[in-house]
Enzyme design. Structure first.
Site, PDB file in Angstrom:
ATOM      1  N   GLY A 177       0.786  -1.218   0.000  1.00  0.00           N
ATOM      2  CA  GLY A 177       0.000   0.000   0.000  1.00  0.00           C
ATOM      3  C   GLY A 177       0.816   1.264   0.000  1.00  0.00           C
ATOM      4  N   HIS A 195      -6.195  11.859   8.926  1.00  0.00           N
ATOM      5  CA  HIS A 195      -4.822  11.356   8.988  1.00  0.00           C
ATOM      6  C   HIS A 195      -3.988  12.021   7.908  1.00  0.00           C
ATOM      7  CE1 HIS A 195      -6.486   9.000   5.671  1.00  0.00           C
ATOM      8  NE2 HIS A 195      -5.245   8.703   5.287  1.00  0.00           N
ATOM      9  N   GLU A 197      -0.628  10.782   5.403  1.00  0.00           N
ATOM     10  CA  GLU A 197      -0.113   9.504   4.927  1.00  0.00           C
ATOM     11  C   GLU A 197       1.064   9.042   5.790  1.00  0.00           C
ATOM     12  OE1 GLU A 197      -1.553   7.690   2.363  1.00  0.00           O
ATOM     13  OE2 GLU A 197      -3.059   9.235   2.745  1.00  0.00           O
ATOM     14  N   HIS A 283      -6.381  14.718   5.811  1.00  0.00           N
ATOM     15  CA  HIS A 283      -7.588  14.545   5.026  1.00  0.00           C
ATOM     16  C   HIS A 283      -8.457  13.466   5.656  1.00  0.00           C
ATOM     17  CE1 HIS A 283      -4.396  11.955   3.393  1.00  0.00           C
ATOM     18  NE2 HIS A 283      -5.341  11.086   3.085  1.00  0.00           N
ATOM     19  N   SER A 295      -5.210   3.018  -4.769  1.00  0.00           N
ATOM     20  CA  SER A 295      -4.383   4.047  -4.150  1.00  0.00           C
ATOM     21  C   SER A 295      -2.991   3.511  -3.846  1.00  0.00           C
ATOM     22  CB  SER A 295      -5.046   4.539  -2.850  1.00  0.00           C
ATOM     23  OG  SER A 295      -4.264   5.524  -2.209  1.00  0.00           O
TER      24      SER A 295
END
Length: 495
Positions: A177, A195, A197, A283, A295
């Protein structure tokens, strides 16, 4: 839904707005170059940007007929929200039974979980926040795989050629991911909490098909305001982990953000559109109905200073931690020696007036020497992202019993393993027990009576060890909530 800001017209000019880009196919071909162009226009200042890709770009030529997509969701999560008045904690409960994509679609379109009737996106947003704690949705998050064609050579989310690939090149480590693609299948009200990234990286999210997503974003320059609000509101979580927002459990409504003078923007992503999040861009958002998105993370040279100063969750062993050694050594050689000594003084990019030393190397994160030796023999080794979850087995090299106790099914989602839903609550160390009320007491004491009754129920629970009182004074006074002791219980799914 057009981009909206949290302020009136006079103040909106002071808050960076989410920008939308419509590149030609020629402009679109150069991924890193176009990201750099977007930042030259100031897109990163809002923390989030939208791209409407050119019509020539078709990531999946076969279309999105669910009958023709052979996809299994190994561990869907049930999202339970607790809280009130715009402040919520999102608890993700992983399910034992896997689902096919078709089964997930049928559940999403069922009468219980289908999107309610609404006038427009604004009306649907009001319904979301009004009913957030009712009817817990399911979310198929962090599913390994891709919906893009293998031969896609332009903006292939599973194969973005950025400097983040150095993690794999230098350390031979694959982070699911992060430098590989993940799929996300949502339904009405399934959400992603506030959060940034992992390691404050960039991210790209392409909505392949289905219902839209509503995104909220806070400009990176105001990210510390959100952290301050969250830390003051959820104090127990903050005391346990000073980077607990990385657990992806905290939902704060736009109304509360406005009350605390925290600027934000919101925008709706529709099928066929791309969202880019920028370093330290907080976001959150929710899905309008059944949909599928893809993603991953990526990086640029501008990110390195963010990565060196990113907050790290240390309470969960499987949170993503990336050693910055290769990035500093390659792109900041003049600072490398000082950085190794913990003397690389400078400012966080979003705090220009606050000078501090960047965190020293975290080579132990990967145990580089051991990893490099194993890599030659075994090839790339996967690392799981997200917080700890209950799983079958334990981490290599750890104590199996302790590892199993440390994992809980109620946690941030991750599907790198087959997961087993259990509820495990660990006992605390022994503390003095509050004595039971004596017969000499003349005044009726609710606390004492309640303690006796609860202890009787407590002692009847099937556990070989004696429990421990969590509170010095027994029952919490003047409330209907009573927290006493903990025991380890295992609850199996109904057959």
């Amino acid at each position: 839904m057009s981009t909206r800001s949290s302020y009136d017209d006079d103040d909106q000019t002071k808050v960076p707005r989410i920008m939308t880009f419509r590149p030609s196919y020629e402009e679109f071909k150069d991924f890193a170059g176009y990201i750099e162009y977007m930042e030259s226009r100031g897109a990163h200042l809002a923390g989030l940007a939208k791209i409407q890709p050119p019509v020539e770009w078709v990531p999946r030529k076969g279309g999105y007929d669910i009958e023709n997509i052979n996809m299994t969701i190994p561990a869907p999560i049930n999202q339970v929200f607790t809280g009130a008045h715009g402040l919520y904690q999102q608890i993700n409960i992983q399910q034992r039974r896997q689902m096919t994509l078709r089964q997930f679609m049928e559940k999403a379109n069922s009468e219980l979980h289908q999107t309610p009737r609404h006038i427009d996106y604004e009306d649907l947003e009001r319904k979301y926040w009004k009913n957030i704690t009712y009817i817990s949705p399911y979310y198929a998050a962090d599913v390994k795989g891709t919906l893009s064609d293998e031969d896609l050579d332009v903006w292939n989310i599973g194969n973005l050629d950025t400097i983040l690939n150095l993690v794999n090149t230098d350390y031979n480590i694959v982070i699911d991911g992060v430098n590989t693609a993940y799929l996300y299948f949502g339904m009405w009200k399934s959400s992603f909490a506030w959060h940034t990234e992992d390691m404050d990286l960039y991210s790209i999210n392409y909505l392949h098909f289905g219902a839209p997503k509503t995104w909220y974003a806070i400009p990176p320059a105001y990210g510390r305001r959100l952290e301050k609000l969250a830390n003051e509101t959820f104090t127990e979580n903050y005391q346990e982990c000073n980077a607990y927002l990385r657990h992806k459990m905290t939902m704060i409504s736009p109304k509360v953000l406005r009350q605390h003078n925290i600027p934000y923007n919101k925008i709706t992503q529709e099928a066929g559109e791309i969202m880019i999040t920028f370093p330290f861009g907080y976001h959150a958002g929710f899905n309008h109905g059944f949909n599928g998105a893809e993603s991953t993370n990526f990086a640029s040279k501008r990110w390195i200073e963010y990565g060196k100063r990113a907050s790290i969750c240390k309470c969960r062993s499987d949170m993503v931690k990336i050693s910055m050694e290769t990035f500093v050594r390659r792109f900041q050689p003049e600072r490398y020696e000082n950085w190794l000594l913990g003397q690389d003084f400078g400012c966080h990019p979003e705090e220009p007036g606050k000078v501090c030393a960047a965190a020293p190397p975290t080579l132990n994160v990967y145990e580089l020497q051991e990893s490099l030796q194993k890599a030659k023999a075994k090839g790339p080794s996967p690392q799981k992202r997200g917080c700890s979850v209950a799983a079958n087995g334990s981490e290599p090299g750890g104590d199996a019993a302790e590892d199993n106790d440390d994992r809980a099914s109620v946690s941030s989602y991750s599907s790198s393993r087959q997961l087993q839903p259990v509820v495990k609550i660990r006992k605390l160390p022994q503390k003095p027990i509050v004595p039971e009320p004596t017969a000499t007491q003349n005044k009726y004491d609710f606390n004492s009576v309640a303690m006796v009754r609860v202890k009787r129920l407590w002692n009847a629970l099937p556990c070989p060890e004696t429990g421990v009182n969590l509170l010095n004074n027994g029952v919490v006074k003047n409330t209907k909530r009573m927290r006493f002791q903990t025991k380890v219980l295992t609850l199996d799914d109904e057959e």
